[in-house]
Design a protein around this motif. Structure first.
Motif, PDB file in Angstrom:
ATOM      1  N   LEU A  14     132.706  79.843  11.075  1.00  0.00           N
ATOM      2  CA  LEU A  14     134.128  79.636  11.300  1.00  0.00           C
ATOM      3  C   LEU A  14     134.735  80.968  11.717  1.00  0.00           C
ATOM      4  O   LEU A  14     134.584  81.967  11.020  1.00  0.00           O
ATOM      5  CB  LEU A  14     134.822  79.125  10.038  1.00  0.00           C
ATOM      6  CG  LEU A  14     134.763  77.607   9.821  1.00  0.00           C
ATOM      7  CD1 LEU A  14     133.341  77.188   9.442  1.00  0.00           C
ATOM      8  CD2 LEU A  14     135.735  77.185   8.735  1.00  0.00           C
ATOM      9  N   LYS A  22     140.198  79.384   6.907  1.00  0.00           N
ATOM     10  CA  LYS A  22     138.759  79.150   7.112  1.00  0.00           C
ATOM     11  C   LYS A  22     138.032  78.935   5.782  1.00  0.00           C
ATOM     12  O   LYS A  22     137.218  78.016   5.656  1.00  0.00           O
ATOM     13  CB  LYS A  22     138.143  80.339   7.861  1.00  0.00           C
ATOM     14  CG  LYS A  22     138.752  80.593   9.235  1.00  0.00           C
ATOM     15  CD  LYS A  22     138.046  81.698  10.001  1.00  0.00           C
ATOM     16  CE  LYS A  22     138.162  83.054   9.343  1.00  0.00           C
ATOM     17  NZ  LYS A  22     139.560  83.566   9.342  1.00  0.00           N
ATOM     18  N   LEU A  90     133.203  76.857  14.748  1.00  0.00           N
ATOM     19  CA  LEU A  90     134.517  76.243  14.637  1.00  0.00           C
ATOM     20  C   LEU A  90     135.551  77.344  14.855  1.00  0.00           C
ATOM     21  O   LEU A  90     135.623  78.298  14.064  1.00  0.00           O
ATOM     22  CB  LEU A  90     134.713  75.597  13.260  1.00  0.00           C
ATOM     23  CG  LEU A  90     134.167  74.182  13.064  1.00  0.00           C
ATOM     24  CD1 LEU A  90     132.635  74.181  13.110  1.00  0.00           C
ATOM     25  CD2 LEU A  90     134.636  73.595  11.734  1.00  0.00           C
ATOM     26  N   VAL A  92     139.127  78.392  14.591  1.00  0.00           N
ATOM     27  CA  VAL A  92     140.203  77.876  13.743  1.00  0.00           C
ATOM     28  C   VAL A  92     141.498  78.650  13.969  1.00  0.00           C
ATOM     29  O   VAL A  92     141.512  79.882  13.944  1.00  0.00           O
ATOM     30  CB  VAL A  92     139.807  77.969  12.253  1.00  0.00           C
ATOM     31  CG1 VAL A  92     140.871  77.306  11.380  1.00  0.00           C
ATOM     32  CG2 VAL A  92     138.443  77.322  12.003  1.00  0.00           C
ATOM     33  N   LEU A 123     133.908  73.906  18.573  1.00  0.00           N
ATOM     34  CA  LEU A 123     134.937  72.908  18.280  1.00  0.00           C
ATOM     35  C   LEU A 123     136.210  73.670  17.924  1.00  0.00           C
ATOM     36  O   LEU A 123     136.179  74.570  17.080  1.00  0.00           O
ATOM     37  CB  LEU A 123     134.519  72.003  17.120  1.00  0.00           C
ATOM     38  CG  LEU A 123     135.549  70.958  16.670  1.00  0.00           C
ATOM     39  CD1 LEU A 123     135.799  69.937  17.784  1.00  0.00           C
ATOM     40  CD2 LEU A 123     135.088  70.246  15.398  1.00  0.00           C
ATOM     41  N   ILE A 125     139.728  73.940  16.136  1.00  0.00           N
ATOM     42  CA  ILE A 125     140.323  73.340  14.949  1.00  0.00           C
ATOM     43  C   ILE A 125     141.757  73.834  14.784  1.00  0.00           C
ATOM     44  O   ILE A 125     142.011  75.036  14.687  1.00  0.00           O
ATOM     45  CB  ILE A 125     139.526  73.713  13.670  1.00  0.00           C
ATOM     46  CG1 ILE A 125     138.103  73.152  13.747  1.00  0.00           C
ATOM     47  CG2 ILE A 125     140.248  73.214  12.421  1.00  0.00           C
ATOM     48  CD1 ILE A 125     138.025  71.652  13.686  1.00  0.00           C
ATOM     49  N   ALA A 166     135.135  67.144  11.013  1.00  0.00           N
ATOM     50  CA  ALA A 166     134.995  68.333  11.856  1.00  0.00           C
ATOM     51  C   ALA A 166     133.580  68.889  11.792  1.00  0.00           C
ATOM     52  O   ALA A 166     132.939  69.134  12.819  1.00  0.00           O
ATOM     53  CB  ALA A 166     136.005  69.400  11.424  1.00  0.00           C
ATOM     54  N   VAL A 170     130.407  68.718  14.802  1.00  0.00           N
ATOM     55  CA  VAL A 170     129.640  69.855  15.314  1.00  0.00           C
ATOM     56  C   VAL A 170     128.153  69.666  15.058  1.00  0.00           C
ATOM     57  O   VAL A 170     127.311  69.893  15.937  1.00  0.00           O
ATOM     58  CB  VAL A 170     130.137  71.173  14.680  1.00  0.00           C
ATOM     59  CG1 VAL A 170     129.211  72.323  15.016  1.00  0.00           C
ATOM     60  CG2 VAL A 170     131.538  71.493  15.167  1.00  0.00           C
TER      61      VAL A 170
END
Length: 215
Positions: A14, A22, A90, A92, A123, A125, A166, A170
């Protein structure tokens, strides 16, 4: 599920500015509702690790090694050294913090410039979607994600909204890329590690031919 039952290990990180949530996301994912109820965590120093075993819809069992990275600039020299061995990221931001959204492209570029030998699944977020003081719209975030070639999802650790989805999204994308050959096992790369080979399904037993039908 025990990690010893898993066929692969995926390393997922993250990334994002400090205080976007996170650590709260990771704790919620690893500990479920109990993690969501915990008090606001202290800022991460350097890198911290979490893990969770997961069974994918295709039947594959994987161990997720989850990296929680510090967002403060003074720790960036530490976190950058880990980028090369990530298979999933991710990115974020806090939907109530415009600056954290504007920094997403810089975080994305840092990973791309790490010269990772394997494909990285991203991804985007938008965290803290339960708050009413948002200053980044869903549409704007979707457009940014599309421009960087990734999907977008809004989450909230406080209300446990889309947290499992989420990470599962992934992980499933990594498994599909691995199966299709877009991600390959590399000897000097630990983004994906083979832990145990999945047993090959046994072919169905053949019935003996009883001869022509007598009816």
């Amino acid at each position: 599920m025990e990690a010893s039952d898993c066929s692969y290990q995926f390393r997922i990180a993250l990334l994002g500015d400090a205080a976007v949530g996170k650590t709260s996301l990771l704790r919620c994912y690893v500990a479920g509702a109990r993690g969501a109820a915990e008090p606001e965590p202290e800022p991460t120093v350097g890198v911290e690790f979490y893990s969770r075993a997961l069974q994918l819809p295709a039947g594959l069992r994987v161990k997720l090694q989850l990296w929680d990275t510090a967002g403060h600039e003074r720790f960036r020299c530490i976190t950058r050294s880990f980028y090369r061995n990530m298979v999933g990221v991710l990115l974020v931001f806090d939907v109530t913090n415009r600056e954290s959204f504007e920094h997403i492209q810089a975080w994305h570029q840092e990973v791309l410039s790490s010269q990772s030998p394997g494909k990285v699944i991203f991804l985007l977020i938008g965290h803290k979607c339960d708050l009413s003081t948002r200053c980044v719209s869903t549409r704007e975030a979707e457009e940014l994600a599309a421009s960087m070639g990734m999907a977008f999802m809004e989450t909230s650790a406080q209300s446990n909204c889309n947290v499992d989805l989420a990470f599962d999204t992934v992980t499933t994308a990594i498994e599909q890329a691995l199966r299709q050959g877009d991600i390959k096992l590399e000897e000097d790369w630990t983004g994906v590690r083979l832990l145990h080979r999945a047993p090959n399904p046994r072919p169905p037993s053949r019935k003996q031919d009883s001869g022509p039908c007598q009816c």
